[in-house]
Scaffold this active site. Structure first.
Site, PDB file in Angstrom:
ATOM      1  N   THR A 217      46.151   5.160  40.974  1.00  0.00           N
ATOM      2  CA  THR A 217      45.902   6.256  40.048  1.00  0.00           C
ATOM      3  C   THR A 217      44.436   6.090  39.717  1.00  0.00           C
ATOM      4  O   THR A 217      43.889   5.010  39.893  1.00  0.00           O
ATOM      5  CB  THR A 217      46.756   6.057  38.767  1.00  0.00           C
ATOM      6  OG1 THR A 217      48.078   6.541  38.997  1.00  0.00           O
ATOM      7  CG2 THR A 217      46.211   6.772  37.561  1.00  0.00           C
ATOM      8  N   ARG A 245      59.885  14.120  40.271  1.00  0.00           N
ATOM      9  CA  ARG A 245      59.610  12.982  39.386  1.00  0.00           C
ATOM     10  C   ARG A 245      58.265  13.179  38.669  1.00  0.00           C
ATOM     11  O   ARG A 245      57.258  13.524  39.261  1.00  0.00           O
ATOM     12  CB  ARG A 245      59.566  11.692  40.214  1.00  0.00           C
ATOM     13  CG  ARG A 245      59.308  10.425  39.393  1.00  0.00           C
ATOM     14  CD  ARG A 245      57.860   9.992  39.440  1.00  0.00           C
ATOM     15  NE  ARG A 245      57.650   8.677  38.841  1.00  0.00           N
ATOM     16  CZ  ARG A 245      56.460   8.114  38.671  1.00  0.00           C
ATOM     17  NH1 ARG A 245      55.377   8.759  39.057  1.00  0.00           N
ATOM     18  NH2 ARG A 245      56.342   6.936  38.123  1.00  0.00           N
ATOM     19  N   VAL A 246      58.272  12.975  37.367  1.00  0.00           N
ATOM     20  CA  VAL A 246      57.039  13.047  36.580  1.00  0.00           C
ATOM     21  C   VAL A 246      56.725  11.644  36.088  1.00  0.00           C
ATOM     22  O   VAL A 246      57.603  10.966  35.547  1.00  0.00           O
ATOM     23  CB  VAL A 246      57.204  13.991  35.371  1.00  0.00           C
ATOM     24  CG1 VAL A 246      55.900  14.072  34.588  1.00  0.00           C
ATOM     25  CG2 VAL A 246      57.644  15.370  35.822  1.00  0.00           C
ATOM     26  N   ASP A 248      53.872   8.807  34.100  1.00  0.00           N
ATOM     27  CA  ASP A 248      53.277   8.659  32.767  1.00  0.00           C
ATOM     28  C   ASP A 248      51.961   9.408  32.614  1.00  0.00           C
ATOM     29  O   ASP A 248      51.568   9.784  31.506  1.00  0.00           O
ATOM     30  CB  ASP A 248      52.994   7.171  32.506  1.00  0.00           C
ATOM     31  CG  ASP A 248      52.043   6.616  33.558  1.00  0.00           C
ATOM     32  OD1 ASP A 248      52.412   6.600  34.758  1.00  0.00           O
ATOM     33  OD2 ASP A 248      50.909   6.225  33.204  1.00  0.00           O
ATOM     34  N   GLY A 268      49.859   1.939  36.750  1.00  0.00           N
ATOM     35  CA  GLY A 268      50.940   0.988  36.977  1.00  0.00           C
ATOM     36  C   GLY A 268      52.268   1.707  37.079  1.00  0.00           C
ATOM     37  O   GLY A 268      52.311   2.903  37.421  1.00  0.00           O
ATOM     38  N   GLY A 270      54.870   3.850  36.173  1.00  0.00           N
ATOM     39  CA  GLY A 270      54.894   4.932  35.195  1.00  0.00           C
ATOM     40  C   GLY A 270      56.082   4.898  34.260  1.00  0.00           C
ATOM     41  O   GLY A 270      55.962   5.191  33.065  1.00  0.00           O
TER      42      GLY A 270
HETATM   43  N1  ASP Z   1      51.298   5.396  36.782  1.00  0.00           N
HETATM   44  C1  ASP Z   1      51.381   6.176  37.985  1.00  0.00           C
HETATM   45  C2  ASP Z   1      52.717   6.827  38.080  1.00  0.00           C
HETATM   46  O1  ASP Z   1      53.702   6.191  37.762  1.00  0.00           O
HETATM   47  C3  ASP Z   1      51.134   5.394  39.205  1.00  0.00           C
HETATM   48  C4  ASP Z   1      50.003   4.449  39.129  1.00  0.00           C
HETATM   49  O2  ASP Z   1      49.323   4.320  38.154  1.00  0.00           O
HETATM   50  O3  ASP Z   1      49.762   3.802  40.107  1.00  0.00           O
HETATM   51  O4  ASP Z   1      52.796   7.938  38.491  1.00  0.00           O
END
Ligand code: ASP
Length: 347
Positions: A217, A245-246, A248, A268, A270
């Site tokens: 991200t 899927r949504v 964070d 990380g 989500g």
């Molecule tokens: N946090 C993001 C998500 O879950 C993925 C990521 O940060 O790598 O969509």
């Protein structure tokens, strides 16, 4: 004659008033400019995801990441040092990272369970609590720019899927075909993830290799010389994520948050970040306990999340920069007016 003398007299008086007031105005303008340059802190923090565990990245790849983080940092620093807005710094840094295929946002986004790209983004202005967020975008090249458009021009905060695409139709943001986001590397990762996941695409074994490459991200947080804070985050989400899927990222207060105390962007897992309303909890912990930004992030990483879950980059209103994670690594960078500067991946 008397009339002429009167006119001449008035001209002299007017001239002396103007001459007298000019230096005052100049001094005031100079003082104001000095106040902006002297007093003000600026700070920037950014991340390119916490999806890196292995230190065995080939030297060349490692260098590419460092160079990209360095360039992203320079973009933000340039805007803030010259008195630009925190929101501009955040947007421009995120655009650069979205366009960079190394990171899981914009070009280079991961694949969904159905083999597509669905992008999420959010931006928030700490001074007004204005926010814009989108989920499930499929054709917007730079989701962060559309999020800012939502924040500044719409009476709503959060658009999803078809509605988000339709909102984009009414703006001038650049559109691309969905396969424009394709990269070979993400495609290979998706294939591996498909083999490792259960047939529903739901189960993730934290010990498995696939667990580590699902993340990624990009995000930025900034404080400008006017004292405004802003945060923004953009992502392709998690590799092999299920339909609809949504994560964070676009949820205000979970992956993205800014107020007049701090600006925070997360990366990380989500689902874990959402459960703990993480970015908002960090800001609230600061507010309610008087703790520092570092301590507030540590509270969340240690007391609320599990090892391997997440990373946060943040700045506060005093110009402190915090880049912390409980994952092995996080692509990250930050700097401030007080001379702190860091570009790092692991410890
Ligand atoms: N946090 C993001 C998500 O879950 C993925 C990521 O940060 O790598 O969509």
């Amino acid at each position: 004659m008397i009339r002429t003398i009167f006119i001449l007299f008035m001209m002299v008086v007017t001239a002396s008033i103007v001459a007298g007031s000019e230096p005052d105005e100049r001094e005031a303008a100079e003082a104001e400019a000095e106040a902006v340059t002297d007093n003000s802190e600026w700070a920037i923090a950014l991340h390119g995801g916490a999806g890196v565990n292995s230190r065995d990245l080939p030297e060349e790849t490692k260098q590419e990441y460092f160079d990209s983080l360095e360039e992203a940092l320079r973009i933000g620093e340039k805007i803030l040092k010259s008195g630009g807005e925190a929101l501009d710094a955040v947007e421009q840094v995120v655009i650069y990272l979205e366009d960079n295929p190394l990171f899981n946002a914009g070009k280079g986004s991961v694949f969904t369970y159905e083999g597509k790209h669905e992008l999420d983004a959010a931006i928030m202005d700490g001074s007004s609590l204005g926010a814009g967020a989108l989920t499930g975008l499929t054709t917007v090249r730079n989701p962060i720019t559309l999020a800012r458009h939502v924040m500044e021009n719409s009476r709503h905060i959060f658009f999803s899927g078809q509605g988000a695409e339709r909102y984009a139709d009414e703006t001038a943001v650049e559109r691309v075909e969905n396969d424009w986001f394709f990269t070979e590397r993400r495609y290979e990762q998706w294939k591996r993830a498909q083999q490792q996941d259960s047939s529903s695409g739901m189960i993730i074994d934290p010990e498995s290799e696939s667990y580590t490459f699902r993340y990624g991200t990009v995000g930025a947080a900034a404080l400008d010389r006017e004292g405004n804070l802003a945060a923004g985050t953009s992502t392709g989400g998690m590799t092999n994520k299920m339909y609809g899927r949504v994560g964070d990222v676009p949820i205000i207060g979970a992956g993205t948050y800014a107020n007049d105390l701090a600006a925070i962007s997360a990366t990380g897992w989500g689902e874990q970040i959402m459960r703990n309303v993480s970015a908002h909890t960090i800001a609230s912990y600061m507010e309610f306990t008087g703790s520092s930004l570092d301590d507030s992030i540590e509270f969340l990483l240690i007391e609320r999340l599990d090892p391997g879950d997440a990373g946060f980059i943040a700045v506060d209103r005093d110009g402190n920069v915090s880049l912390k994670m409980n994952t092995e690594g996080m692509f990250r960078a930050g700097s401030n007016a007080a001379g702190f500067r860091e570009v790092a991946i692991w410890d």
